[in-house]
Design a protein around this motif. Structure first.
Motif, PDB file in Angstrom:
ATOM      1  N   ASP A 198       0.834  -1.203   0.000  1.00  0.00           N
ATOM      2  CA  ASP A 198       0.000   0.000   0.000  1.00  0.00           C
ATOM      3  C   ASP A 198       0.870   1.255   0.000  1.00  0.00           C
ATOM      4  O   ASP A 198       0.583   2.222  -0.717  1.00  0.00           O
ATOM      5  CB  ASP A 198      -0.915  -0.017   1.219  1.00  0.00           C
ATOM      6  CG  ASP A 198      -1.906   1.141   1.215  1.00  0.00           C
ATOM      7  OD1 ASP A 198      -2.666   1.266   0.239  1.00  0.00           O
ATOM      8  OD2 ASP A 198      -1.912   1.918   2.184  1.00  0.00           O
ATOM      9  N   MET A 199       1.947   1.252   0.781  1.00  0.00           N
ATOM     10  CA  MET A 199       2.856   2.394   0.795  1.00  0.00           C
ATOM     11  C   MET A 199       3.509   2.586  -0.568  1.00  0.00           C
ATOM     12  O   MET A 199       3.691   3.712  -1.035  1.00  0.00           O
ATOM     13  CB  MET A 199       3.938   2.208   1.870  1.00  0.00           C
ATOM     14  CG  MET A 199       3.446   2.284   3.296  1.00  0.00           C
ATOM     15  SD  MET A 199       4.816   2.274   4.495  1.00  0.00           S
ATOM     16  CE  MET A 199       5.526   3.896   4.227  1.00  0.00           C
ATOM     17  N   TYR A 200       3.843   1.465  -1.215  1.00  0.00           N
ATOM     18  CA  TYR A 200       4.500   1.544  -2.524  1.00  0.00           C
ATOM     19  C   TYR A 200       3.536   2.050  -3.588  1.00  0.00           C
ATOM     20  O   TYR A 200       3.881   2.924  -4.394  1.00  0.00           O
ATOM     21  CB  TYR A 200       5.049   0.170  -2.910  1.00  0.00           C
ATOM     22  CG  TYR A 200       5.831   0.183  -4.199  1.00  0.00           C
ATOM     23  CD1 TYR A 200       7.170   0.576  -4.207  1.00  0.00           C
ATOM     24  CD2 TYR A 200       5.243  -0.177  -5.404  1.00  0.00           C
ATOM     25  CE1 TYR A 200       7.896   0.602  -5.385  1.00  0.00           C
ATOM     26  CE2 TYR A 200       5.962  -0.150  -6.590  1.00  0.00           C
ATOM     27  CZ  TYR A 200       7.281   0.236  -6.576  1.00  0.00           C
ATOM     28  OH  TYR A 200       7.999   0.276  -7.746  1.00  0.00           O
ATOM     29  N   VAL A 201       2.320   1.531  -3.611  1.00  0.00           N
ATOM     30  CA  VAL A 201       1.338   1.930  -4.621  1.00  0.00           C
ATOM     31  C   VAL A 201       0.961   3.399  -4.460  1.00  0.00           C
ATOM     32  O   VAL A 201       0.781   4.123  -5.457  1.00  0.00           O
ATOM     33  CB  VAL A 201       0.089   1.030  -4.533  1.00  0.00           C
ATOM     34  CG1 VAL A 201      -1.032   1.567  -5.421  1.00  0.00           C
ATOM     35  CG2 VAL A 201       0.438  -0.399  -4.948  1.00  0.00           C
ATOM     36  N   ARG A 202       0.836   3.878  -3.221  1.00  0.00           N
ATOM     37  CA  ARG A 202       0.453   5.270  -2.980  1.00  0.00           C
ATOM     38  C   ARG A 202       1.614   6.235  -3.186  1.00  0.00           C
ATOM     39  O   ARG A 202       1.436   7.447  -3.093  1.00  0.00           O
ATOM     40  CB  ARG A 202      -0.099   5.419  -1.565  1.00  0.00           C
ATOM     41  CG  ARG A 202      -1.497   4.834  -1.403  1.00  0.00           C
ATOM     42  CD  ARG A 202      -2.127   5.172  -0.070  1.00  0.00           C
ATOM     43  NE  ARG A 202      -1.525   4.400   1.011  1.00  0.00           N
ATOM     44  CZ  ARG A 202      -1.060   4.916   2.142  1.00  0.00           C
ATOM     45  NH1 ARG A 202      -1.096   6.214   2.334  1.00  0.00           N
ATOM     46  NH2 ARG A 202      -0.554   4.150   3.071  1.00  0.00           N
TER      47      ARG A 202
END
Length: 294
Positions: free
Chosen positions: A162-166
């Motif tokens: 989630d941190m990577y996608v955002r």
């Protein structure tokens, strides 16, 4: 000089400690068998998922899935540090923490100076060490190895993804102990995201050809999260097995050290006892001579 009572007290204490270390060694050996089996069984599935994604990446537009696309500039980094929850396992935690510090300092030194490195700790020891030294720990899972479950690994993987996608981080690195053998764990630093960077230089054709239904793109969307979850789970299983091996070795060394210490204490006790007997005999003889002289 230690008295006989002091030496006896020390001998009693060392014997008690030896019994504890011997028991802990046996417990670690039993846990190691289960942990080793779990880690070895997870490797083929994780490897096959990686192979399939390697083949699929040549048939789809990797830009459709952000986790398959490497970013040109890495401005923020997430480091997942996997340590144990308990001590008494030798240099297991010290070595992996030093590796994480070395990776951040040598490979991502510019990001570290700018405060652009975030850390996720799986295990209490790494968290306790880093939070006292002002590292940017954004998430922690203390006590995770007390009852290791796939759900926790999935939660960690989803948090990192989630941190990577955002766009909060541009790269995710996992630092952990890989189980190699009882005597020598293998310290590892692996890139979890982006997935493409892990397969650099891999000959995907060597894995064989597949027929994909309904389409490679839709399969990629399903396999990518499964792959990330599985890799984090495998790494945690590897670390758990390596921890039990390290603890068994540490407790074996402690038991042997206690045995040697007992030998030395027994020698000291016998010498002190002989000295006390000699002193008493000398006093008796001196008293007898004094009586005869009187």
């Amino acid at each position: 000089m230690a008295t006989l009572k002091d030496i006896r007290t020390r001998i009693k204490g060392v014997k008690s400690t030896q019994q504890v270390t011997k028991a802990m060694k046996m417990v670690a050996a039993a846990k190691l068998r289960r942990a080793q089996d779990a880690a070895i069984q997870a490797r083929p599935y994780a490897g096959k998922l990686k192979e399939m994604l390697g083949s699929l990446s040549t048939k789809v537009d990797t830009t459709l899935n952000p986790m398959l696309s490497a970013r040109e500039n890495v401005e923020n980094l997430l480091v997942i540090l996997v340590t144990s929850d308990r001590g008494l396992c030798g240099a297991f935690n010290t070595n992996i923490i030093k590796l994480a510090q070395r990776v951040m300092r040598e490979e991502y030194g510019n990001l570290e100076k700018q405060g652009r490195i975030k850390i996720l700790c799986a295990g209490s020891k790494g968290y306790d060490f880093l939070r006292k030294r002002d590292y940017n720990v954004v998430k922690a899972y203390p006590g995770v190895f007390q009852a290791l479950h796939f759900d926790v690994a999935k939660e960690i993987a989803e948090y990192a993804a989630d941190m990577y996608v955002r766009g909060e981080v541009d790269k995710v690195v996992v630092v952990y102990n890989e189980f190699k053998s009882v005597l020598s764990p293998n310290l590892r630093s692996e890139v979890l995201l982006p997935i493409m960077s892990e397969r650099a230089g891999v000959d995907t054709a060597a894995g064989g050809e597949y027929i994909y239904e309904p389409s490679p793109a839709s399969i990629v969307d399903v396999l990518v999260p499964k792959h990330i979850n599985t890799q984090v789970w495998r790494m945690m299983l590897e670390s758990n097995a390596a921890e039990q091996a390290a603890r068994m070795g540490a407790m074996d060394s402690a038991t042997e050290n206690a045995k040697e210490l007992l030998r030395q204490l027994n020698i000291s006790y016998n010498r002190a006892r002989q000295a006390a007997i000699t002193t008493e005999l000398t006093e008796i003889v001196a008293g007898a001579d004094a009586l005869q002289g009187g």
